[in-house]
Motif scaffolding. Sequence first.
Motif, PDB file in Angstrom:
ATOM      1  N   UNK A 350       0.818  -1.227   0.000  1.00  0.00           N
ATOM      2  CA  UNK A 350       0.000   0.000   0.000  1.00  0.00           C
ATOM      3  C   UNK A 350       0.850   1.275   0.000  1.00  0.00           C
ATOM      4  N   UNK A 351       1.874   1.310  -0.824  1.00  0.00           N
ATOM      5  CA  UNK A 351       2.707   2.522  -0.898  1.00  0.00           C
ATOM      6  C   UNK A 351       3.699   2.643   0.247  1.00  0.00           C
ATOM      7  N   UNK A 352       3.634   1.712   1.202  1.00  0.00           N
ATOM      8  CA  UNK A 352       4.635   1.709   2.282  1.00  0.00           C
ATOM      9  C   UNK A 352       5.796   0.814   1.871  1.00  0.00           C
ATOM     10  N   UNK A 353       6.980   1.137   2.343  1.00  0.00           N
ATOM     11  CA  UNK A 353       8.155   0.321   2.029  1.00  0.00           C
ATOM     12  C   UNK A 353       8.981   0.178   3.296  1.00  0.00           C
ATOM     13  N   UNK A 354       9.459  -1.044   3.528  1.00  0.00           N
ATOM     14  CA  UNK A 354      10.232  -1.295   4.749  1.00  0.00           C
ATOM     15  C   UNK A 354      11.380  -2.224   4.409  1.00  0.00           C
ATOM     16  N   UNK A 355      12.580  -1.753   4.670  1.00  0.00           N
ATOM     17  CA  UNK A 355      13.745  -2.613   4.423  1.00  0.00           C
ATOM     18  C   UNK A 355      14.636  -2.573   5.657  1.00  0.00           C
ATOM     19  N   UNK A 356      14.881  -3.747   6.209  1.00  0.00           N
ATOM     20  CA  UNK A 356      15.834  -3.843   7.305  1.00  0.00           C
ATOM     21  C   UNK A 356      17.109  -4.461   6.756  1.00  0.00           C
ATOM     22  N   UNK A 357      18.233  -3.909   7.120  1.00  0.00           N
ATOM     23  CA  UNK A 357      19.516  -4.458   6.694  1.00  0.00           C
ATOM     24  C   UNK A 357      20.141  -5.139   7.907  1.00  0.00           C
ATOM     25  N   UNK A 358      20.505  -6.413   7.718  1.00  0.00           N
ATOM     26  CA  UNK A 358      21.061  -7.174   8.847  1.00  0.00           C
ATOM     27  C   UNK A 358      22.481  -7.629   8.549  1.00  0.00           C
ATOM     28  N   UNK A 359      23.300  -7.656   9.581  1.00  0.00           N
ATOM     29  CA  UNK A 359      24.621  -8.275   9.487  1.00  0.00           C
ATOM     30  C   UNK A 359      24.613  -9.356  10.558  1.00  0.00           C
ATOM     31  N   UNK A 360      24.750 -10.596  10.138  1.00  0.00           N
ATOM     32  CA  UNK A 360      24.504 -11.755  11.018  1.00  0.00           C
ATOM     33  C   UNK A 360      23.145 -11.568  11.688  1.00  0.00           C
ATOM     34  N   UNK A 361      23.084 -11.495  13.008  1.00  0.00           N
ATOM     35  CA  UNK A 361      21.755 -11.362  13.621  1.00  0.00           C
ATOM     36  C   UNK A 361      21.583 -10.004  14.290  1.00  0.00           C
ATOM     37  N   UNK A 362      22.225  -8.989  13.709  1.00  0.00           N
ATOM     38  CA  UNK A 362      22.011  -7.631  14.218  1.00  0.00           C
ATOM     39  C   UNK A 362      21.452  -6.758  13.108  1.00  0.00           C
TER      40      UNK A 362
END
Length: 422
Positions: A350-362
Amino acid sequence: MSQRRIVIVGNSAAGLAALEAVRRVDNTSPVTLVADEAIPAYSRVLLPYLVSGERLDLSLRPAGYAERMRARLLLGRRAVGIGADALELDDGSRLSFDRLLVATGSKAAVPNVEGIAMPGVSALKTMADALRIRNELPRVRHAVILGGGLICLLTVHALLKLRVSVTIAVSSDRLLTRMLDQEAAAILQRRLTDAGVRILTRTDAARIVGSNGRVRSVLTAAGEALPADLVILAKGIRPDIELARAGGLATGRGVLVDEYMRTSRPDVFAAGDCAEAPDMLLRGKTTIPGTWFEAVAQGEIAGANMVGVFRPSPGAFKMNVMEILGIAVSSMGMIDPPESDGRVVVGARDGNYRKLVLARDRIVGAVLVGDVSEAGPIAAMIRRGVRLAERRPLDPSQPIRYADLAVKWGSKAHDAEAFLLK
Ligand SMILES: Cc1cc2nc3c(=O)[nH]c(=O)nc-3n(C[C@H](O)[C@H](O)[C@H](O)COP(=O)(O)OP(=O)(O)OC[C@H]3O[C@@H](n4cnc5c(N)ncnc54)[C@H](O)[C@@H]3O)c2cc1C
């Protein structure tokens, strides 16, 4: 506590935060704050709203602030050199110090284009710039913005409010390259295009063309003439390291500092846009976030250390939350995963965007468009280096809330929130 003569250069985010940090622990040391702008401290972040006429008072602190802080303010005076124990000012006078803070901020990057000095071409970096642009506005119908960073987008908002037609020309393939990835930038660019803004990517200005001593158009490298009664330079910032260089401090892109915001001279500190500090996420690397939030955080650390508190910084961290034409946007930390052990969790709806960037489990970075309600808790997790599996596992595909952090830290979650909202 023994007294120290403290001198601060810069009357903005970092300088004021340092002054306040000094006074939190030391009420008696004499403090002098010098700035070359001859006006009381104001919010640079609000300059676009001065241009649009939505805000006329940008004051950062109330009248009588300097007296309350027991600080001597020297406004309209430029610092030009740093001697063995004194700061040298442009009128030949000297201010003796035991501790000096260089918080000289940054300047607008000015591209090397013919015609750049023509009337009607301006950066938007200072109150003087904003007032000059405001004076121009009655005769402005077409504006061209060169560059697609934060200042560009805030300026678009102001110009559209004033019914000026806007063209943005950027060298890169998208707007906000340092804050957003392709998908997030595309959402924003669609919104701007819908509002009537023309966006030219991979476009460089070859020449700024004028007539009768005023700008008339911008000629692109591809040969197109873009009509322009006003050209805004928004090609990023350059840390202002002139004073630091004159004073013999070690510099790279900015004034090099350690985690105590100490420069190459142990009695001289630097903070804010002028400082190149150890990065919070990339071990061994330095960074210049160029944000208000980080300038305040660094100023606080520098101020405390100038009066002997000995407090290290967790490292420079870039974070921004803003609204562009009704779309909320937040970007923090790394927007692309590290090569060796990184991955991303992406969601778009719905026009929202979410990106999480992870390195290992952080979590090491995030880009949010539309719903930015997770920005605070995610930033708190990154700053504290919390592992997703710590105590109760967190699913990164689900929204992260302060309540999740409370489970992990107890009342410390509220400390984190208070810190982030400061
Ligand atoms: C239009 C605009 C919008 C912005 N929007 C945002 C936003 O939405 N979010 C965000 O996080 N950041 C934003 N920023 C960036 C933010 O304003 C800066 O990161 C912040 O101002 C840096 O603070 P500072 O104290 O390091 O330096 P500055 O604010 O640049 O102040 C530098 C100070 O040093 C003084 N000075 C410099 N050289 C000398 C000298 N030789 N002698 C004496 N005085 C000197 C100047 O007079 C000034 O007082 C924006 C900036 C602009 C211009």
